[in-house]
Write an enzyme that holds these catalytic residues in place. Sequence first.
Site, PDB file in Angstrom:
ATOM      1  N   ASN A 292       0.868  -1.178   0.000  1.00 51.22           N
ATOM      2  CA  ASN A 292       0.000   0.000   0.000  1.00 51.22           C
ATOM      3  C   ASN A 292       0.904   1.227   0.000  1.00 51.22           C
ATOM      4  O   ASN A 292       1.504   1.554   1.021  1.00 51.22           O
ATOM      5  CB  ASN A 292      -0.879  -0.050   1.258  1.00 51.22           C
ATOM      6  CG  ASN A 292      -1.823   1.133   1.351  1.00 51.22           C
ATOM      7  OD1 ASN A 292      -1.855   1.982   0.470  1.00 51.22           O
ATOM      8  ND2 ASN A 292      -2.576   1.188   2.431  1.00 51.22           N
TER       9      ASN A 292
ATOM     10  N   ARG B 258      -2.615  -2.279  -3.333  1.00 53.22           N
ATOM     11  CA  ARG B 258      -3.835  -1.537  -3.020  1.00 53.22           C
ATOM     12  C   ARG B 258      -3.809  -0.241  -3.822  1.00 53.22           C
ATOM     13  O   ARG B 258      -2.891   0.571  -3.680  1.00 53.22           O
ATOM     14  CB  ARG B 258      -3.891  -1.208  -1.531  1.00 53.22           C
ATOM     15  CG  ARG B 258      -5.114  -0.408  -1.222  1.00 53.22           C
ATOM     16  CD  ARG B 258      -5.086   0.134   0.174  1.00 53.22           C
ATOM     17  NE  ARG B 258      -6.276   0.936   0.385  1.00 53.22           N
ATOM     18  CZ  ARG B 258      -6.388   1.843   1.331  1.00 53.22           C
ATOM     19  NH1 ARG B 258      -5.400   2.050   2.171  1.00 53.22           N
ATOM     20  NH2 ARG B 258      -7.493   2.531   1.455  1.00 53.22           N
TER      21      ARG B 258
ATOM     22  N   HIS C 270     -12.835   2.611   0.841  1.00 54.43           N
ATOM     23  CA  HIS C 270     -12.849   1.561   1.881  1.00 54.43           C
ATOM     24  C   HIS C 270     -13.583   0.312   1.413  1.00 54.43           C
ATOM     25  O   HIS C 270     -14.047  -0.485   2.244  1.00 54.43           O
ATOM     26  CB  HIS C 270     -13.547   2.036   3.185  1.00 54.43           C
ATOM     27  CG  HIS C 270     -12.807   3.071   3.954  1.00 54.43           C
ATOM     28  ND1 HIS C 270     -13.451   4.058   4.676  1.00 54.43           N
ATOM     29  CD2 HIS C 270     -11.479   3.269   4.138  1.00 54.43           C
ATOM     30  CE1 HIS C 270     -12.555   4.830   5.266  1.00 54.43           C
ATOM     31  NE2 HIS C 270     -11.346   4.375   4.957  1.00 54.43           N
TER      32      HIS C 270
ATOM     33  N   GLU D  47      -7.882  -5.717   5.660  1.00 53.99           N
ATOM     34  CA  GLU D  47      -7.826  -5.368   4.234  1.00 53.99           C
ATOM     35  C   GLU D  47      -6.698  -6.118   3.531  1.00 53.99           C
ATOM     36  O   GLU D  47      -6.841  -6.529   2.374  1.00 53.99           O
ATOM     37  CB  GLU D  47      -7.656  -3.853   4.078  1.00 53.99           C
ATOM     38  CG  GLU D  47      -8.916  -3.113   4.489  1.00 53.99           C
ATOM     39  CD  GLU D  47      -8.697  -1.635   4.721  1.00 53.99           C
ATOM     40  OE1 GLU D  47      -9.000  -0.854   3.820  1.00 53.99           O
ATOM     41  OE2 GLU D  47      -8.206  -1.252   5.806  1.00 53.99           O
TER      42      GLU D  47
END
Length: 394
Positions: free
Chosen positions: A10, A87, A176, A381
């Site tokens: 990420n 991500r 999200h 996540e």
Amino acid sequence: MPARNILVINCGSSSIKFALVDPDQQAFAISGLAERLGSADAVLHWQRDGIKHSQAIAGDDHRAALAHLLQRVQEATGGQLHGIGHRIVHGGEHFTRAQRLDDGVIAAIRAVAPLAPLHNPAGLLGIEAALALYPELPQVAVFDTAFHQTLPEHAFRYAVPEQLYRDHGVRRYGFHGTSHRFVSARAAEMTGLAVDDSAWLVAHLGNGCSTCAVVNGQSRDTSMGLTPLEGLVMGTRSGDVDPNLHSHLSRTLGWSLEQIDRMLNHDSGLLGLSGLSNDMRSLEQAREEGHAGATLAIEVFCYRLAKSLAAMSCALPRLDGLVFTGGIGENSPLIRSKTVAHLSLLGLKLDEAANARCLRGVSGPINAQGHTRVLVVPTNEERQIALDTLALLD
Ligand code: ADP
């Protein structure tokens, strides 16, 4: 079954968060953060077998930092890395699910960058660095917006001239998505309901906060919009304000667009209201000590959250339960209690003893007997991104 190691990355503009996920294991074999990239203070932190380590990586950019952290990751895998999941914040209308990276996908991520001018270019830095280091390794992009591509048009359109949507993509996208999808599926699993026959309200409350209505495993409405600023009060983001605030501040104070952007994204929310902190733990402590700003920030946060959840209920055929997740949702009995107190019209009431027990990874139902389900469900996540990555590799 042998380990299936997926590295989840990420990237921010000056940071890389990472975790090595084997979906058959609960804990990450290694996880960490490279931060202050591009500066003399650049540093890599990682955690392996419960032990924390740090290494100065002065001057490292994304690519050099990724090379450093991949050494640590390869040590943890014994050289058995099967894929990388990236991500990516914004997939625009182009991406309704995760995608295996190729030139076309990378070009499409670049094309939607104007919608996320800070986030997508950072994600692309990570993709380019990882592809340069591991050109043969399968890599996948997982989008925060993709889960919300099932919103009906009446939920995603703004009431502005149609041409702004058609020619410039001005609509609500939501964010999200990976978390809302993961916890709503977990909620169904925990309660023995079928994902494709269930209806949830989800409150993801971290530094960024959003609500979502999930019906039969699909997002039907969500509180964030064109950008992650819309909706709830967050750590430093205002959430909804009167859209005329921009012109008002420009006219009366002579503020530039950059000043207003900065104020709404970085100086507002819990921090702006309290005048103290963007961190809910600090605010709860200050409230205990009688701090008026912290007390008000918490009241506004909970009332606005409850209002958003009530609004999201318009998208549900029935309510199987309300799910709290994210650092605040998973750890704050106070916030859950104050929020649910505003929602008695939805049939919600807490069992305060159960509410007090659910923190630091403890999950479960916290509703009073005979009332609609309220659940605390830790989000993950990284795990969802690894699962999406593996699904495309298999
Ligand atoms: P991010 O969105 O950056 O992933 P997190 O999901 O970790 O953030 O959430 C961070 C928020 O969670 C902070 O406001 C923090 O104060 C809050 N938080 C963490 N633990 C607690 C706790 N025990 N009580 C209240 N708030 C908490």
